[in-house]
Motif scaffolding. Structure first.
Motif: not given
Length: 472
Positions: A120, A127-128, A131-132, A140, A152, A154, A172, A181
């Protein structure tokens, strides 16, 4: 890395036409390619809102590479063929569906379920939603437990405060396992930052004195000559303490104060780093008024995309300590600022005056050894030593012992932090990445200061651009 033994990998960059892509990701990926650290079945998929064809995107990648790397146009041309483009808007599900279809086509073409990395490279405010939508689209999900991993990535900042960090972490945690992560704080990828561990734990003469018994104070400084530049829209409302204090500065503190890890692996190092953060006491109002300072460089409110009445700090100075047996009572100063006289990142460690001291009689001078660990721009270690001046009298003078990191390893190639971090992500090594426990513990400390500034009214002092010392 032997590329023929590497599984096919798709590297999806969400925000592939932005500043991070240009400055960091393309040069890092090119060096990995040049050194043979990428599989021959490696595909970079750029995802962004811009209307580009794959050919136009490859041309953009070539232009980015030509600016940042010194190499033949033929090699850059060959490198750019790894890249393809998928247009999509972060907020709209259609782009993610198209991306999923493309990844499915690649797996069919390669006749294997490929590894998938999702980086990302967008602003934290996105971000939110990203990710959603990644989760809803099924992008994913691994093909099976036996085939193809998914990771992932970030970038910092990980939240704006403890509450938003917890919200991001919960999201997350719902979508990924912790081992999937990778939270990037690029400072942990710097060669001299990694050398802190070797310096501390591979030199036995330091061990007995590296604690409150042998050290009387420590200062961590991160100064930047430039102002906010083009980052005004992001920086205003964030400020220096959130931007670099909660991450870069506290990570340096952890590396200098952590106990020896059981092994040099991700779990061991992260476990010891978080112990340091948990030993930072939340500062109370009186302590915040007495031991913290904040300031703003003159002209900041005239910067592009900055509120003309902004109360955002571009400088902070905190004095704290660690509430543990090893460091109890040792004052620790954390300091950072923009618009300073020079670029400088250093850690200063002041050792205690030995008692009794073999010092000239009648002198009350405080003979202290001071260690400077320089991270940038000069990379090295300087230690002040007291020696006898030649002659009949016992005259003691201070002299410096200097280790220059790059000079000592002339001919060795120093990898860019992003190159090292990307390789570690591909390899599945989380040593240089921040854990959720570290983020929460560091935010608890920083949050208390931010709330205290609002509550106690610690003044926002103005300082001139190019200052070396901030008078507050």
């Amino acid at each position: 890395m032997n590329t023929k033994d590497t599984l096919p990998t798709v590297f999806v960059i969400l925000g592939a036409t932005g500043d991070l892509m240009r400055r960091k990701l393309v040069p890092a990926l090119f060096h990995l390619y040049e050194e043979g650290n990428l599989s021959s079945l490696f595909q970079v998929v750029g995802f962004s809102k811009d209307s580009l064809s794959t050919e136009q995107f490859q041309q953009l990648v070539r232009e980015m590479a030509e600016v940042k790397v010194r190499n033949s146009l033929e090699n850059i041309q060959s490198f750019s063929r790894f890249f393809v483009y998928q247009q999509g808007v972060f907020e709209e599900k259609e782009g993610y569906r198209n991306l999923a279809e493309f990844l499915g086509m690649k797996d069919n073409e390669w006749k294997i379920c490929s590894n998938k990395l999702f980086y990302i490279a967008a602003s934290p405010q996105r971000y939110h939603i990203i990710l959603r939508n990644l989760a809803v689209s099924g992008l994913t999900k691994p093909c099976s437990p036996q085939e193809g991993w998914t990771r992932i990535i970030v970038e910092k900042p990980f939240g704006k405060d403890l509450k938003t960090a917890q919200e991001l972490d919960q999201l997350l945690g719902k979508l990924f396992r912790e081992e999937q992560i990778y939270r990037v704080d690029h400072y942990l990828g710097k060669e001299t930052v990694q050398n802190i561990l070797a310096f501390r734990f591979s030199n036995s003469f330091l061990q007995d004195s590296w604690n409150a018994r042998g050290i009387e104070g420590m200062s961590i400084r991160l100064f930047e000559k430039e102002g906010v530049g083009e980052r005004g829209a992001f920086y205003d409302g964030i400020g220096a303490l959130r931007d670099v204090g909660q991450n870069h500065v506290l990570q340096l503190l952890a590396l200098f104060c952590m106990e020896v890890p059981g092994a040099f692996d991700g779990d061991s190092l992260r476990r010891e780093r978080v112990k340091v953060f948990k030993a930072l006491p939340a500062m109370k109002s009186k302590e915040i008024s007495k031991f913290t300072r904040r300031a703003q460089y003159q002209g900041y409110t005239r910067e592009k995309n900055v509120d003309p009445h902004s109360q955002t700090e571009t400088y902070f100075r905190l004095q704290t300590s660690l509430d543990n047996d090893a460091w109890k009572g040792v004052p620790i100063i954390l300091e950072s600022g923009k618009g300073m006289k020079e670029n400088l990142v250093e850690v200063e460690v002041v050792f205690r005056h030995p008692t009794p001291c073999l010092c000239p009689s009648g002198e009350n001078k405080h003979y202290r050894n001071i260690l400077h660990y320089y991270i940038q721009p000069q990379e090295g270690i300087e230690m002040s030593l007291w020696v006898k001046k030649p002659g009949p009298e016992m005259i003691i003078e201070e002299r410096a012992f200097l280790f220059d990191y790059k000079q000592a390893f002339q001919g060795e190639e120093f990898a860019d932090p992003y190159e090292r971090l990307l390789l570690n992500i591909i390899q599945g090594d989380q040593t240089l990445f921040v854990s959720t426990e570290e983020i929460m513990a560091s935010w608890k400390f920083v949050d208390a200061v931010l709330r205290g500034w609002d509550k106690t009214g610690v003044p926002l002092v103005q300082y001139p651009r190019g200052a070396s010392v901030i008078e507050t």
